[in-house]
Design an enzyme around this catalytic site. Structure first.
Site, mmCIF file in Angstrom:
data_model
loop_
_atom_site.group_PDB
_atom_site.id
_atom_site.type_symbol
_atom_site.label_atom_id
_atom_site.label_comp_id
_atom_site.label_asym_id
_atom_site.label_seq_id
_atom_site.Cartn_x
_atom_site.Cartn_y
_atom_site.Cartn_z
ATOM 1 N N LYS A 123 29.115 55.234 31.415
ATOM 2 C CA LYS A 123 28.724 55.930 32.427
ATOM 3 C C LYS A 123 28.432 54.929 33.485
ATOM 4 C CE LYS A 123 24.018 57.509 32.933
ATOM 5 N NZ LYS A 123 23.554 56.691 33.984
ATOM 6 N N ASN A 124 27.435 53.880 32.827
ATOM 7 C CA ASN A 124 26.688 52.691 33.828
ATOM 8 C C ASN A 124 28.117 51.786 34.328
ATOM 9 O OD1 ASN A 124 24.502 54.179 33.614
ATOM 10 N ND2 ASN A 124 23.501 52.506 32.548
ATOM 11 N N CYS A 130 11.788 59.038 40.669
ATOM 12 C CA CYS A 130 12.591 59.233 39.393
ATOM 13 C C CYS A 130 11.782 59.369 38.465
ATOM 14 C CB CYS A 130 13.367 57.816 39.287
ATOM 15 S SG CYS A 130 14.322 58.160 37.781
ATOM 16 N N ARG A 176 11.509 53.517 41.903
ATOM 17 C CA ARG A 176 12.778 52.687 41.530
ATOM 18 C C ARG A 176 13.079 52.558 43.096
ATOM 19 N NH1 ARG A 176 16.665 55.558 36.993
ATOM 20 N NH2 ARG A 176 17.785 53.656 37.097
ATOM 21 N N ASP A 211 17.070 51.158 28.144
ATOM 22 C CA ASP A 211 17.810 52.513 27.634
ATOM 23 C C ASP A 211 18.106 52.970 26.328
ATOM 24 O OD1 ASP A 211 18.203 53.103 30.338
ATOM 25 O OD2 ASP A 211 20.222 52.417 30.544
ATOM 26 N N ARG A 241 23.314 64.379 31.515
ATOM 27 C CA ARG A 241 23.736 63.293 32.637
ATOM 28 C C ARG A 241 24.396 62.097 32.012
ATOM 29 N NH1 ARG A 241 19.008 60.787 34.533
ATOM 30 N NH2 ARG A 241 20.650 59.680 35.322
HETATM 31 C C1 UD1 Z 1 20.598 50.548 35.826
HETATM 32 C C2 UD1 Z 1 21.089 51.295 34.865
HETATM 33 C C3 UD1 Z 1 19.900 52.106 34.008
HETATM 34 C C4 UD1 Z 1 18.982 51.125 33.329
HETATM 35 C C5 UD1 Z 1 18.634 49.949 34.212
HETATM 36 C C6 UD1 Z 1 17.961 48.705 33.612
HETATM 37 C C7 UD1 Z 1 23.111 52.295 36.121
HETATM 38 C C8 UD1 Z 1 23.733 53.545 36.728
HETATM 39 N N1 UD1 Z 1 21.701 52.283 35.405
HETATM 40 O O1 UD1 Z 1 19.745 51.160 36.881
HETATM 41 O O2 UD1 Z 1 20.518 52.941 33.119
HETATM 42 O O3 UD1 Z 1 17.951 51.520 32.972
HETATM 43 O O4 UD1 Z 1 19.946 49.316 35.048
HETATM 44 O O5 UD1 Z 1 18.810 48.142 32.587
HETATM 45 O O6 UD1 Z 1 23.678 51.223 35.861
HETATM 46 N N2 UD1 Z 1 14.106 47.153 41.472
HETATM 47 C C9 UD1 Z 1 13.550 46.886 42.418
HETATM 48 N N3 UD1 Z 1 14.215 46.696 43.526
HETATM 49 C C10 UD1 Z 1 15.334 46.970 43.793
HETATM 50 C C11 UD1 Z 1 16.193 47.416 42.444
HETATM 51 C C12 UD1 Z 1 15.337 47.263 41.487
HETATM 52 O O7 UD1 Z 1 12.057 46.258 42.327
HETATM 53 O O8 UD1 Z 1 15.867 46.853 44.565
HETATM 54 C C13 UD1 Z 1 13.212 47.185 39.816
HETATM 55 C C14 UD1 Z 1 13.255 48.775 39.514
HETATM 56 O O9 UD1 Z 1 12.433 49.486 40.342
HETATM 57 C C15 UD1 Z 1 12.961 48.718 37.932
HETATM 58 C C16 UD1 Z 1 13.829 47.420 37.842
HETATM 59 O O10 UD1 Z 1 14.110 46.632 39.107
HETATM 60 O O11 UD1 Z 1 11.976 48.432 37.683
HETATM 61 C C17 UD1 Z 1 15.223 47.489 37.013
HETATM 62 O O12 UD1 Z 1 16.068 48.132 38.151
HETATM 63 P P1 UD1 Z 1 17.558 48.059 38.014
HETATM 64 O O13 UD1 Z 1 18.196 46.661 37.319
HETATM 65 O O14 UD1 Z 1 17.919 47.830 39.423
HETATM 66 O O15 UD1 Z 1 18.201 49.202 37.504
HETATM 67 P P2 UD1 Z 1 19.101 50.311 38.070
HETATM 68 O O16 UD1 Z 1 20.569 49.553 38.489
HETATM 69 O O17 UD1 Z 1 18.779 51.282 38.844
#
Ligand code: UD1
Length: 422
Positions: free
Chosen positions: A22-23, A116, A121, A305, A397
């Site tokens: 999925k990711n 979320c 997030r 995850d 999902r």
């Molecule tokens: C992706 C995965 C999700 C997984 C996560 C961490 C997908 C679709 N989802 O989510 O399943 O749990 O990686 O491995 O690929 N953060 C910030 N600012 C930002 C972006 C992120 O502070 O602009 C923080 C988030 O709040 C969180 C952490 O960084 O605490 C990790 O987020 P991120 O690596 O971005 O995860 P996702 O891409 O949302």
């Protein structure tokens, strides 16, 4: 709302083929917008999140079909770069569309993807990255308007290796003028898959899988055919379920290297694992042992995850384990539900102290998010008696027909849908 009813206590046994990731599929679908024409993507799982992404792409004017695991996506007819708020709110991953829409149309309007269940997030790193590439970003309430006559390569350092921000920047930079370097980039396998896909369309990207990614912008990309990698989180979920039920399961179509942190932890817990090419065999005949300390961190460390699923195994282990969550602040909500099934867990800040019990007992529990839901299903499979898991739309999902997959491994699990009122 549908629910799953599980008669626990039966070891999982048999062979299973792992679905596409999925990711990986979600950013790849978004990235397809970068090339005008028909892109074909194979091994796309049949999931709610994929349906939402395809509906957004249709709303933008694309033609999309998803049949037998293959998505055929014609992006030629895309005519708008504005994503409606109602669709944005259905899935956080809709934020991936910003980079590709900005690169293709020179502007995009999206909305904050919203809160979320697993904690705040933020998207600040996505926005900072796009700004560094030359985008003008205006935030009006929930609305984010992003414009760039021309995107230009830049050196971007991420203060945290965010998966989504790394992917968004890679996609926008693919069509920018000049070279972009992303340092402290996320290293997840899904980022490598996105690099392979973009390069198959003609992009010039190197370094995915390391902490420095270099993107040499090109003028245009062309559609291609591409196969998505296997889902390491679904594979990991089944591996833990096999161990927690003291079963014996063979997983086909895996990439064991993507699961090395889980394999390491499971072996420490005394679970037998044999790796042979893309096959993983998992067996657990005796009570697992506690694992002293596990900390979730960005790849290649232990993935957030799989934290909730692993916790179920540790609730049944001999001794005390400590599991610390460092990625999302609200990701221990399954602890209350597992406690209702007899688990002995104490939470202090972001760490769970888990004293293993000989068995869990069936109960009615509620999935609070996708992976917590999967954990409760594992708990139900391992528990004595009947477990009812509610709010399973979260599970849908990310897991393709979870009850069918587990029934094939001998689990006694059924889905009940409410009878509609006339
Ligand atoms: C992706 C995965 C999700 C997984 C996560 C961490 C997908 C679709 N989802 O989510 O399943 O749990 O990686 O491995 O690929 N953060 C910030 N600012 C930002 C972006 C992120 O502070 O602009 C923080 C988030 O709040 C969180 C952490 O960084 O605490 C990790 O987020 P991120 O690596 O971005 O995860 P996702 O891409 O949302």
């Amino acid at each position: 709302m549908d629910k799953l009813v599980i008669e626990g206590g039966k070891p999982l046994s048999g062979t299973i083929v792992i679905q596409g990731a999925k990711n990986a599929a979600l950013p790849i679908l978004a990235a397809s917008l970068l090339a005008e024409g028909t892109t074909t993507i194979d091994h796309v799982p049949d999931l709610l999140d994929i349906d939402v992404m395809l509906n957004i792409l249709r709303e933008l004017g694309c033609r999309a079909e998803h049949v037998g695991g293959t998505v055929v996506l014609d992006t030629e007819t895309a005519h708008t770069s504005h994503v409606p708020e109602s669709l944005m709110r259905q899935m956080r991953s809709s934020i991936f569309l910003m980079g590709p829409l900005l690169a293709r149309f020179g502007e995009t309007q999206v909305y904050q993807p919203g809160g979320c269940a697993i904690g705040e997030r933020k998207i600040d790193l996505h926005l900072e990255g796009l700004k560094a590439l030359g985008a003008d970003i205006e935030e009006i309430g929930n609305r984010i308007i992003c414009r760039a006559d021309k995107l230009r390569g830049a050196d971007i350092h991420l203060s945290f290796p965010s998966v989504g921000a790394t992917e968004n920047i890679m996609m926008a930079a693919a069509l920018a003028e000049g070279r972009t370097t992303i340092s402290n980039a996320a290293r997840e396998p899904e980022i490598q898959d996105l690099q392979h896909f973009l390069n198959a369309m003609g992009a010039k990207i190197m370094g995915a899988g390391t902490d420095t990614i270099t993107v040499d912008g090109v003028q245009s990309l062309t559609p291609c055919r591409y196969k998505v990698i296997p889902d390491r989180i679904v594979a990991g979920t089944i591996m833990v379920a096999a161990a927690a039920t003291r079963g014996q399961v063979t997983l086909l179509n895996t990439q064991p290297a993507h699961l090395s942190s889980l394999i390491h932890v499971l072996r420490r817990a005394g679970v037998q694992i044999v790796v042979d090419g893309d096959i993983i065999k998992v067996g657990c005949a005796t009570r697992p042992k506690a694992v002293e300390r596990i900390v979730t961190s960005p790849y290649p460390a232990f993935p957030t995850d799989l934290q909730s699923q692993l916790m179920v195994l540790l609730t049944l282990a001999d001794g005390v384990s400590i599991l610390k969550e460092t990625i999302f602040e609200g990701r221990l909500k399954h602890v209350d539900e597992l406690s209702r099934m007899g688990a002995d867990i104490r939470v202090d800040m972001n760490a769970a102290f888990i004293r293993g019990v000989p068995r869990l007992y069936g109960a009615t529990v509620e999935a609070t998010d996708l992976r917590a839901g999967a954990a409760l299903v594992i708990a139900g499979l391992a528990a004595q008696g009947k477990t009812v898991v509610e709010q399973i739309h979260h599970i849908d999902r990310g897991y393709e027909k979870i009850e069918t997959m587990l029934s094939r491994l001998g689990a006694r699990i059924s889905r009940y849908a409410p009878v509609p009122n006339n």
